[in-house]
Design a protein around this motif. Sequence first.
Motif, PDB file in Angstrom:
ATOM      1  N   GLY A  34       0.991  -1.456  -0.308  1.00  0.00           N
ATOM      2  CA  GLY A  34      -0.275  -0.068   0.121  1.00  0.00           C
ATOM      3  C   GLY A  34       0.633   0.727   0.110  1.00  0.00           C
ATOM      4  N   GLU A  35       2.365   1.434  -0.294  1.00  0.00           N
ATOM      5  CA  GLU A  35       2.774   2.548  -0.483  1.00  0.00           C
ATOM      6  C   GLU A  35       3.370   2.562  -1.861  1.00  0.00           C
ATOM      7  N   ILE A  36       3.817   3.828  -1.928  1.00  0.00           N
ATOM      8  CA  ILE A  36       4.761   4.305  -3.850  1.00  0.00           C
ATOM      9  C   ILE A  36       5.895   4.295  -3.532  1.00  0.00           C
ATOM     10  N   LEU A  37       6.752   3.275  -3.379  1.00  0.00           N
ATOM     11  CA  LEU A  37       8.285   4.117  -3.166  1.00  0.00           C
ATOM     12  C   LEU A  37       9.429   4.280  -4.469  1.00  0.00           C
ATOM     13  N   MET A  79       4.896  11.850  -6.191  1.00  0.00           N
ATOM     14  CA  MET A  79       3.524  10.442  -5.913  1.00  0.00           C
ATOM     15  C   MET A  79       4.063   9.903  -4.872  1.00  0.00           C
ATOM     16  N   SER A  80       5.149   9.785  -4.618  1.00  0.00           N
ATOM     17  CA  SER A  80       5.721   8.817  -3.471  1.00  0.00           C
ATOM     18  C   SER A  80       6.044   8.696  -2.075  1.00  0.00           C
ATOM     19  N   ASP A  81       6.115   8.012  -1.294  1.00  0.00           N
ATOM     20  CA  ASP A  81       5.636   7.685  -0.042  1.00  0.00           C
ATOM     21  C   ASP A  81       6.546   7.853   0.691  1.00  0.00           C
ATOM     22  N   ARG A  82       8.088   6.805   0.026  1.00  0.00           N
ATOM     23  CA  ARG A  82       9.235   7.141   0.597  1.00  0.00           C
ATOM     24  C   ARG A  82       9.931   7.519  -1.010  1.00  0.00           C
ATOM     25  N   ILE A  83      11.152   7.445  -0.937  1.00  0.00           N
ATOM     26  CA  ILE A  83      12.267   7.569  -2.055  1.00  0.00           C
ATOM     27  C   ILE A  83      14.159   7.139  -1.574  1.00  0.00           C
ATOM     28  N   LEU A  84      14.159   6.400  -2.816  1.00  0.00           N
ATOM     29  CA  LEU A  84      15.314   5.744  -2.349  1.00  0.00           C
ATOM     30  C   LEU A  84      15.738   6.426  -3.688  1.00  0.00           C
ATOM     31  N   VAL A  85      17.616   7.051  -3.766  1.00  0.00           N
ATOM     32  CA  VAL A  85      18.190   7.200  -4.060  1.00  0.00           C
ATOM     33  C   VAL A  85      19.321   6.662  -4.561  1.00  0.00           C
ATOM     34  N   MET A  86      19.449   6.592  -5.792  1.00  0.00           N
ATOM     35  CA  MET A  86      20.973   5.469  -6.219  1.00  0.00           C
ATOM     36  C   MET A  86      21.748   6.683  -6.848  1.00  0.00           C
ATOM     37  N   ALA A 129      11.774  15.967   1.369  1.00  0.00           N
ATOM     38  CA  ALA A 129      12.974  15.365   0.385  1.00  0.00           C
ATOM     39  C   ALA A 129      12.555  16.609  -0.358  1.00  0.00           C
ATOM     40  N   ASP A 130      13.729  17.481  -1.563  1.00  0.00           N
ATOM     41  CA  ASP A 130      13.154  18.431  -2.191  1.00  0.00           C
ATOM     42  C   ASP A 130      14.691  18.056  -3.769  1.00  0.00           C
ATOM     43  N   GLN A 131      14.294  18.403  -4.502  1.00  0.00           N
ATOM     44  CA  GLN A 131      14.861  18.940  -5.441  1.00  0.00           C
ATOM     45  C   GLN A 131      16.724  18.242  -5.409  1.00  0.00           C
ATOM     46  N   GLU A 132      16.869  19.633  -4.642  1.00  0.00           N
ATOM     47  CA  GLU A 132      18.290  19.871  -4.896  1.00  0.00           C
ATOM     48  C   GLU A 132      18.517  18.779  -3.681  1.00  0.00           C
ATOM     49  N   THR A 133      17.865  18.154  -2.590  1.00  0.00           N
ATOM     50  CA  THR A 133      18.370  17.259  -1.729  1.00  0.00           C
ATOM     51  C   THR A 133      18.683  16.161  -2.686  1.00  0.00           C
ATOM     52  N   ILE A 134      17.450  15.376  -3.788  1.00  0.00           N
ATOM     53  CA  ILE A 134      17.573  14.236  -4.499  1.00  0.00           C
ATOM     54  C   ILE A 134      19.308  14.564  -4.960  1.00  0.00           C
ATOM     55  N   MET A 135      19.367  15.390  -5.742  1.00  0.00           N
ATOM     56  CA  MET A 135      20.155  16.108  -6.388  1.00  0.00           C
ATOM     57  C   MET A 135      21.720  15.956  -5.572  1.00  0.00           C
ATOM     58  N   TYR A 136      21.940  16.054  -4.430  1.00  0.00           N
ATOM     59  CA  TYR A 136      23.068  16.196  -3.548  1.00  0.00           C
ATOM     60  C   TYR A 136      23.325  14.803  -3.992  1.00  0.00           C
ATOM     61  N   TYR A 137      22.353  13.689  -3.071  1.00  0.00           N
ATOM     62  CA  TYR A 137      22.668  12.499  -3.135  1.00  0.00           C
ATOM     63  C   TYR A 137      22.780  11.278  -4.549  1.00  0.00           C
ATOM     64  N   ALA A 138      22.087  12.245  -5.369  1.00  0.00           N
ATOM     65  CA  ALA A 138      22.142  11.984  -6.457  1.00  0.00           C
ATOM     66  C   ALA A 138      24.063  11.736  -7.545  1.00  0.00           C
ATOM     67  N   THR A 139      24.327  12.275  -6.817  1.00  0.00           N
ATOM     68  CA  THR A 139      25.473  12.898  -7.289  1.00  0.00           C
ATOM     69  C   THR A 139      26.524  12.928  -6.850  1.00  0.00           C
ATOM     70  N   THR A 184      20.720   7.047  -0.351  1.00  0.00           N
ATOM     71  CA  THR A 184      20.020   7.265   0.600  1.00  0.00           C
ATOM     72  C   THR A 184      18.363   7.112   0.711  1.00  0.00           C
ATOM     73  N   GLU A 185      17.696   6.787   1.567  1.00  0.00           N
ATOM     74  CA  GLU A 185      16.210   6.745   1.669  1.00  0.00           C
ATOM     75  C   GLU A 185      15.754   7.959   2.667  1.00  0.00           C
ATOM     76  N   LEU A 186      15.182   8.879   1.774  1.00  0.00           N
ATOM     77  CA  LEU A 186      13.975   9.843   2.181  1.00  0.00           C
ATOM     78  C   LEU A 186      12.648   9.619   2.611  1.00  0.00           C
ATOM     79  N   ASP A 187      12.097   9.700   2.854  1.00  0.00           N
ATOM     80  CA  ASP A 187      10.511  10.482   2.906  1.00  0.00           C
ATOM     81  C   ASP A 187      10.453  12.166   2.709  1.00  0.00           C
ATOM     82  N   TRP A 188       9.300  11.327   1.930  1.00  0.00           N
ATOM     83  CA  TRP A 188       8.657  12.671   1.335  1.00  0.00           C
ATOM     84  C   TRP A 188       8.969  13.990   1.452  1.00  0.00           C
ATOM     85  N   LYS A 189       8.330  14.093   2.734  1.00  0.00           N
ATOM     86  CA  LYS A 189       8.088  15.192   3.215  1.00  0.00           C
ATOM     87  C   LYS A 189       9.485  15.806   3.889  1.00  0.00           C
TER      88      LYS A 189
END
Length: 516
Positions: free
Chosen positions: A289-292, A472-479, A493-503, A486-491
């Motif tokens: 019942g979640e969107i990961l 759309m996500s409840d949780r976010i895995l960044v590869m 997370a923002d685009q810059e945070t995801i991009m930091y971990y993605a790079t 990292t793993e982030l709760d959607w609350k």
Amino acid sequence: MSEYILEMQEIVKEFPGVKALDNVNLKVKRGEIHALVGENGAGKSTLMKVLSGVYPYGKYTGQILINGVEQRFNTIKDSEAAGVGIIYQELTLVKQMNICENIFLGSEFEKFGVIDWNRAMAETNRLIKEVGLSSGPDTRIVNLGIGKQQLVEIAKALSKNIKILILDEPTAALNETDSENLLSIIKALKKEGITCIYISHKLKEVKAIADTITILRDGRTIESYPNNELVDQSKIITGMVGRELKQLFPRQEHTPGDVVLEVKNWNVYNPELPDRKAIDNVSFNARKGEILGVAGLMGSGRTELMMSLFGAYGINKTGEIIIDNELVKVKEPRDAIEKGLCYLSEDRKKTGLVLMMDIKENITLSNLNKISNIMGINENEEIKAANEYVKALKIKTPSIEQKVKNLSGGNQQKVVIAKWLMAKPKVLVLDEPTRGIDVGAKFEIYNIMNKLADQGVSIIMISSELPEVLGMSDRILVMHEGKISTELDWKDADQETIMYYATGQQPRTLKELEEV
């Protein structure tokens, strides 16, 4: 003579329904390393295909000037004649041929109508020495590692007397040692007067090698500036992702249940490069019942991870897959489907659908056991099942016997979803679920995802679109480079945070993020 060897002015390139380049401007100085950065889909590769003649004059608007002279390329050979060479992320070498044969393929030296191999070998020796390649000219490509293959590609470009060398994600498949070697080669080429345009998601490399940085976003030039001490990675990231969210997402609050999928210490090796890990010791779980969401840049391993769990990718796989508290062995996709793990491919036309089959046949293709008996396929059951899913997913078609190739992208995607819903999945992986479909169809796909989550299905969504991941996500895995960074709760997370971990960055605190 102008200080700019290359000027691209007001470049516009459109595909059906999509403006990939929107009045893009690019100026590259003579003898510099010019980095071109941006998110997936920003238009970097499209712009370089315009420059290299892949998209000929007339298929775009705008001007290309080299040394102040307007160029109108109709073929790649035209651009090479003007001194432009491009090396793609996907190498174009013929693996069963040797280095010499690859370098001069299509440009052989002739003497009295016969290939002059002595001259070719001598030239190859000169070129491989120039790029620092130790292998002999008669070494077959199949016996070279990916790092050395990249050097052969550079040597091949240099053989054409190019003055502008384009490298599109050249280190995406390289290990750290090969990457450092390649960067050294590029710096050496600069000293010899070669101008390089360097496309990369690896911002550490961009900072280390670039003289100038240009940022593209949504097919537009955002800014261009010298790479100096005033430019840090946070400035580049802000330029890459700093846009308002224009797409509306029907976010719903989900109440995740028990863990349905657990992956422990998962390792996978690349089948084409058996000594290279594609997935490195990954562990994560997905709940009912979640969107990961799964985010990451091109080459981060998102698709490889999910395809390997589905049994469709990788060799020498180790680790554990646990579904509903049962340790399962997945050797092929059929094993995964039987255990309730289904995977919607990022390329629906190539690996998701059989385009010449009709809707009915595509929907039931992976579930023939449910509509068959000892006599074969029960056509009445097949029709009944297909009509059920066409109605439930609101697939727009005059008939379930309509060929899938004649449907819109959004309706094709719904057919693939229908195929997997018929399999009654416990875990449904959606790889780029809205790629290439219009806004209205996207919204319908999002609503389908929400309904499935409400029904207890675990949705794993891979997406290159950060607004989609966040929306759309409840949780976010960044590869990053085959690992979960990292793993982030959607609350949180923002685009810059995801991009930091993605790079590959590791900000320690929220305060630190606010400061940058």
